[in-house]
Motif scaffolding. Structure first.
Motif, short mmCIF file in Angstrom:
data_model
loop_
_atom_site.label_atom_id
_atom_site.label_comp_id
_atom_site.label_asym_id
_atom_site.label_seq_id
_atom_site.Cartn_x
_atom_site.Cartn_y
_atom_site.Cartn_z
N ALA A 1 22.45 28.97 5.10
CA ALA A 1 22.45 30.58 5.29
C ALA A 1 21.92 31.07 4.20
O ALA A 1 21.30 32.47 4.27
N ASN A 2 21.53 30.74 3.12
CA ASN A 2 21.09 31.34 1.65
C ASN A 2 19.37 30.95 1.87
O ASN A 2 18.79 31.62 1.26
N ALA A 3 18.99 30.19 2.79
CA ALA A 3 17.68 29.80 2.91
C ALA A 3 16.62 31.03 3.52
O ALA A 3 17.49 31.81 4.03
N SER A 4 15.47 31.04 3.10
CA SER A 4 14.70 32.22 4.01
C SER A 4 14.43 31.95 5.29
O SER A 4 14.77 30.95 5.60
N THR A 5 14.69 32.99 6.03
CA THR A 5 14.34 32.76 7.50
C THR A 5 13.14 32.37 8.01
O THR A 5 13.11 31.61 9.01
N SER A 6 12.07 32.43 7.21
CA SER A 6 10.72 31.90 7.82
C SER A 6 10.86 30.42 7.65
O SER A 6 10.12 30.01 8.56
N ALA A 7 11.25 29.71 6.76
CA ALA A 7 11.29 28.51 6.48
C ALA A 7 12.23 27.69 7.57
O ALA A 7 11.96 26.86 8.00
N ALA A 8 13.38 28.67 7.80
CA ALA A 8 14.21 27.88 8.96
C ALA A 8 13.88 27.95 10.29
O ALA A 8 13.85 27.14 10.97
N THR A 9 12.90 28.89 10.58
CA THR A 9 12.21 29.15 11.95
C THR A 9 11.16 28.33 12.34
O THR A 9 11.23 27.80 13.13
N GLU B 1 10.13 22.68 5.31
CA GLU B 1 11.14 22.48 4.15
C GLU B 1 10.42 23.37 3.04
O GLU B 1 9.16 23.59 3.00
N ASP B 2 11.24 24.04 2.34
CA ASP B 2 10.79 24.89 1.22
C ASP B 2 10.18 23.83 0.23
O ASP B 2 10.92 23.21 -0.26
N PHE B 3 8.91 24.14 -0.18
CA PHE B 3 7.96 23.31 -1.22
C PHE B 3 8.65 23.21 -2.25
O PHE B 3 8.87 22.04 -2.86
N PRO C 1 11.26 17.24 -4.70
CA PRO C 1 11.60 16.50 -5.92
C PRO C 1 10.31 16.31 -6.90
O PRO C 1 10.24 16.50 -7.99
N CYS C 2 9.00 16.50 -6.14
CA CYS C 2 7.85 16.40 -6.94
C CYS C 2 7.63 17.61 -7.73
O CYS C 2 6.52 17.83 -8.15
N PHE C 3 8.21 18.99 -7.04
CA PHE C 3 7.45 20.13 -7.28
C PHE C 3 7.84 20.43 -8.98
O PHE C 3 8.97 20.09 -9.68
N GLY C 4 6.67 20.85 -9.64
CA GLY C 4 6.89 21.01 -11.08
C GLY C 4 7.01 20.05 -12.00
O GLY C 4 6.97 20.11 -13.03
N MET C 5 6.55 18.60 -11.54
CA MET C 5 6.49 17.37 -12.22
C MET C 5 5.74 17.26 -13.56
O MET C 5 5.88 16.63 -14.17
N TRP C 6 4.58 18.32 -13.45
CA TRP C 6 3.60 18.22 -14.60
C TRP C 6 3.84 19.28 -15.21
O TRP C 6 2.70 19.99 -16.27
N ALA C 7 4.73 20.15 -15.17
CA ALA C 7 4.81 21.71 -15.71
C ALA C 7 4.81 21.47 -17.35
O ALA C 7 4.25 22.28 -17.99
#
Length: 89
Positions: free
Chosen positions: A38-46, A50-52, A56-62
């Motif tokens: 319910a907390n996720a954005s509706t565009s990703a749900a429809t 998956e929210d990018f 787990p790989c998101f931001g691994m080189w930050a």
């Protein structure tokens, strides 16, 4: 095979879809049920994606210094690819 993604709600133990399916009567289907946060954005749900940022790989080189200017880093790496390799014996 055509993939149809629809959204619905559980009601009295069944699933009520938001709109009718455009499939011929009697068509056999395979159902995959994925509860929507319910907390996720509706565009990703429809659209079923998956929210990018939650991957787990998101931001691994930050924290890597050479990645602060990723465009410059990529240009430098591409220049290396264009150089001819030589043997050292």
């Amino acid at each position: 095979m055509v993939l149809i993604v629809e959204q619905g709600k559980v009601s009295n133990g069944g699933i009520v879809l938001s709109k009718p399916l455009l499939l011929p009567e009697g068509t056999e289907v395979r159902i995959q049920i994925e509860p929507i946060d319910a907390n996720a954005s509706t565009s990703a749900a429809t659209d079923g994606s998956e929210d990018f940022a939650s991957l787990p790989c998101f931001g691994m080189w930050a924290d890597r210094e050479e990645m602060h200017d990723s465009v410059a880093w990529l240009k430098k790496e591409r220049q290396k690819w264009q150089q001819r390799h030589t043997r050292t014996e």
